[in-house]
Design an enzyme around this catalytic site. Structure first.
Site, PDB file in Angstrom:
ATOM      1  N   GLN A  62       5.628 -13.032   6.691  1.00 50.87           N
ATOM      2  CA  GLN A  62       4.666 -12.480   5.749  1.00 50.87           C
ATOM      3  C   GLN A  62       5.111 -12.702   4.316  1.00 50.87           C
ATOM      4  O   GLN A  62       6.206 -13.196   4.047  1.00 50.87           O
ATOM      5  CB  GLN A  62       4.496 -10.982   6.021  1.00 50.87           C
ATOM      6  CG  GLN A  62       5.798 -10.198   5.937  1.00 50.87           C
ATOM      7  CD  GLN A  62       5.667  -8.768   6.421  1.00 50.87           C
ATOM      8  OE1 GLN A  62       5.915  -7.830   5.682  1.00 50.87           O
ATOM      9  NE2 GLN A  62       5.287  -8.607   7.697  1.00 50.87           N
ATOM     10  N   HIS A  64       4.269 -10.885   0.085  1.00 52.31           N
ATOM     11  CA  HIS A  64       3.594  -9.889  -0.737  1.00 52.31           C
ATOM     12  C   HIS A  64       3.255 -10.494  -2.100  1.00 52.31           C
ATOM     13  O   HIS A  64       4.017 -11.320  -2.624  1.00 52.31           O
ATOM     14  CB  HIS A  64       4.475  -8.657  -0.944  1.00 52.31           C
ATOM     15  CG  HIS A  64       4.996  -8.059   0.321  1.00 52.31           C
ATOM     16  ND1 HIS A  64       4.171  -7.642   1.338  1.00 52.31           N
ATOM     17  CD2 HIS A  64       6.268  -7.805   0.737  1.00 52.31           C
ATOM     18  CE1 HIS A  64       4.905  -7.158   2.326  1.00 52.31           C
ATOM     19  NE2 HIS A  64       6.178  -7.250   1.988  1.00 52.31           N
ATOM     20  N   GLU A  81      10.429  -5.362  -2.924  1.00 53.49           N
ATOM     21  CA  GLU A  81      11.136  -4.419  -2.064  1.00 53.49           C
ATOM     22  C   GLU A  81      12.587  -4.841  -1.911  1.00 53.49           C
ATOM     23  O   GLU A  81      12.984  -5.943  -2.323  1.00 53.49           O
ATOM     24  CB  GLU A  81      10.471  -4.358  -0.683  1.00 53.49           C
ATOM     25  CG  GLU A  81      10.462  -5.693   0.057  1.00 53.49           C
ATOM     26  CD  GLU A  81       9.513  -5.693   1.258  1.00 53.49           C
ATOM     27  OE1 GLU A  81       8.618  -4.833   1.330  1.00 53.49           O
ATOM     28  OE2 GLU A  81       9.677  -6.579   2.123  1.00 53.49           O
ATOM     29  N   HIS A 139       9.053 -13.946   4.228  1.00 55.42           N
ATOM     30  CA  HIS A 139      10.130 -13.200   4.871  1.00 55.42           C
ATOM     31  C   HIS A 139       9.680 -12.602   6.201  1.00 55.42           C
ATOM     32  O   HIS A 139       8.485 -12.488   6.480  1.00 55.42           O
ATOM     33  CB  HIS A 139      10.644 -12.085   3.949  1.00 55.42           C
ATOM     34  CG  HIS A 139       9.605 -11.049   3.624  1.00 55.42           C
ATOM     35  ND1 HIS A 139       8.691 -11.198   2.602  1.00 55.42           N
ATOM     36  CD2 HIS A 139       9.322  -9.838   4.190  1.00 55.42           C
ATOM     37  CE1 HIS A 139       7.915 -10.134   2.538  1.00 55.42           C
ATOM     38  NE2 HIS A 139       8.266  -9.295   3.494  1.00 55.42           N
ATOM     39  N   ARG A 159      -0.004 -11.527   6.311  1.00 52.53           N
ATOM     40  CA  ARG A 159       0.660 -12.139   7.462  1.00 52.53           C
ATOM     41  C   ARG A 159       0.328 -13.622   7.516  1.00 52.53           C
ATOM     42  O   ARG A 159      -0.844 -14.006   7.508  1.00 52.53           O
ATOM     43  CB  ARG A 159       0.224 -11.473   8.766  1.00 52.53           C
ATOM     44  CG  ARG A 159       0.574 -10.009   8.881  1.00 52.53           C
ATOM     45  CD  ARG A 159       0.297  -9.486  10.296  1.00 52.53           C
ATOM     46  NE  ARG A 159       0.266  -8.038  10.317  1.00 52.53           N
ATOM     47  CZ  ARG A 159      -0.845  -7.310  10.299  1.00 52.53           C
ATOM     48  NH1 ARG A 159      -2.024  -7.927  10.316  1.00 52.53           N
ATOM     49  NH2 ARG A 159      -0.808  -6.003  10.301  1.00 52.53           N
TER      50      ARG A 159
END
Length: 268
Positions: A62, A64, A81, A139, A159
């Site tokens: 996936q 972000h 993150e 990642h 995804r």
């Protein structure tokens, strides 16, 4: 935002790759497969979200989006993150970046034919491994891992590949967000849990490991305190390992002997 200390509510999230036997100090609230525990404010979303993740299978591959791309899509923010591995079974790995740079067309083809799994940089992991994941990083978290994640509080995941699971993919959005290439080595490392240190210094948040407030770098923003070992109390509110509290920075803390804490603050 300043307020009295508050223990955040723990929300167990069912995932197809989760576990039915959570490690101590966590306990299942039902018989489902729990993949994540989120810590949420009872009144309003905070700028950061703290999670624990427990995996029995690989997560999807996936990506972000950045704040800038998120704004273009009408989203409140992007998502960056970081991960701190607390336990890893033998052979466990994290996929972070691709071994070679991929063009958008190459990434699309690899996602469609499943070869993306082999193109990922799967890094063997053990307790103490730490990685900061910038927006755009392709990642995946592998099986057999327990980790704590601190992230921008945005539920935005595109995804690219999901091993044939019957879940929605977001190939067009993911290709727009992705910068598929090798992961910068200086964004990861090995953490000695006994040493006080700053793990993240921006751009979206700061994160420290220690047994008391960090000496430098704190802002006036609300702080998350995450006990990894032992317990801590602030303004009469206590949190133990497996819990999370928020409070104004620099309030007096009562820290149990030997406790090790994470301190996280969003950057404005």
């Amino acid at each position: 935002m300043r307020q009295s200390a508050q223990l955040l509510s723990a929300k167990q999230v069912i995932k197809p790759w989760g576990r039915r036997d959570l490690p101590a100090p966590f306990e299942l609230s039902g018989g489902s497969s729990i993949g994540e525990i989120w810590f949420e404010h009872e009144r309003a979303p905070l700028d950061l979200l703290v999670k624990y993740l427990f995996t029995s299978e690989k997560l999807s591959i996936q990506v972000h989006p950045s704040d800038e791309l998120g704004a273009e899509k009408g989203l409140p923010s992007g998502k960056e993150e970081c991960w701190l591995v607390l336990h890893a079974e033998p052979g466990a790995a994290l996929g972070i970046g691709t071994r070679e740079p991929l063009t958008s067309d190459q990434l699309r083809a690899a996602a469609l034919d499943g070869s993306l799994e082999q193109l990922m940089d799967w890094k063997p992991v053990s307790r103490g491994d730490f990685y900061y994941i910038p927006a755009g990083t392709v990642h995946a978290i592998g099986a057999g891992v327990t980790l704590v994640e601190i992230q921008q509080n945005a539920d935005i995941t595109y995804r690219l590949f999901d091993y044939g699971r019957p879940r929605e993919l977001h190939l067009d959005e993911g290709l727009e967000a992705a910068a598929a290439g090798p992961y910068p080595d200086d964004l990861g490392g090995k953490v000695n849990f006994a040493v006080d240190q700053q793990l993240v210094a921006g751009p979206k948040f700061d994160l420290w490991l220690g047994s008391s407030w960090p000496a430098e770098g704190l802002s006036s923003e609300l702080a998350h305190i995450i006990p990894l070992v032992g317990s801590v109390s602030a303004e009469g509110v206590s949190a133990k390992a497996g819990e999370c509290l928020v409070c104004a920075p620099r309030v007096p803390l009562e820290v149990a002997p030997g406790a090790r804490l994470l301190f996280a603050q969003a950057r404005k």
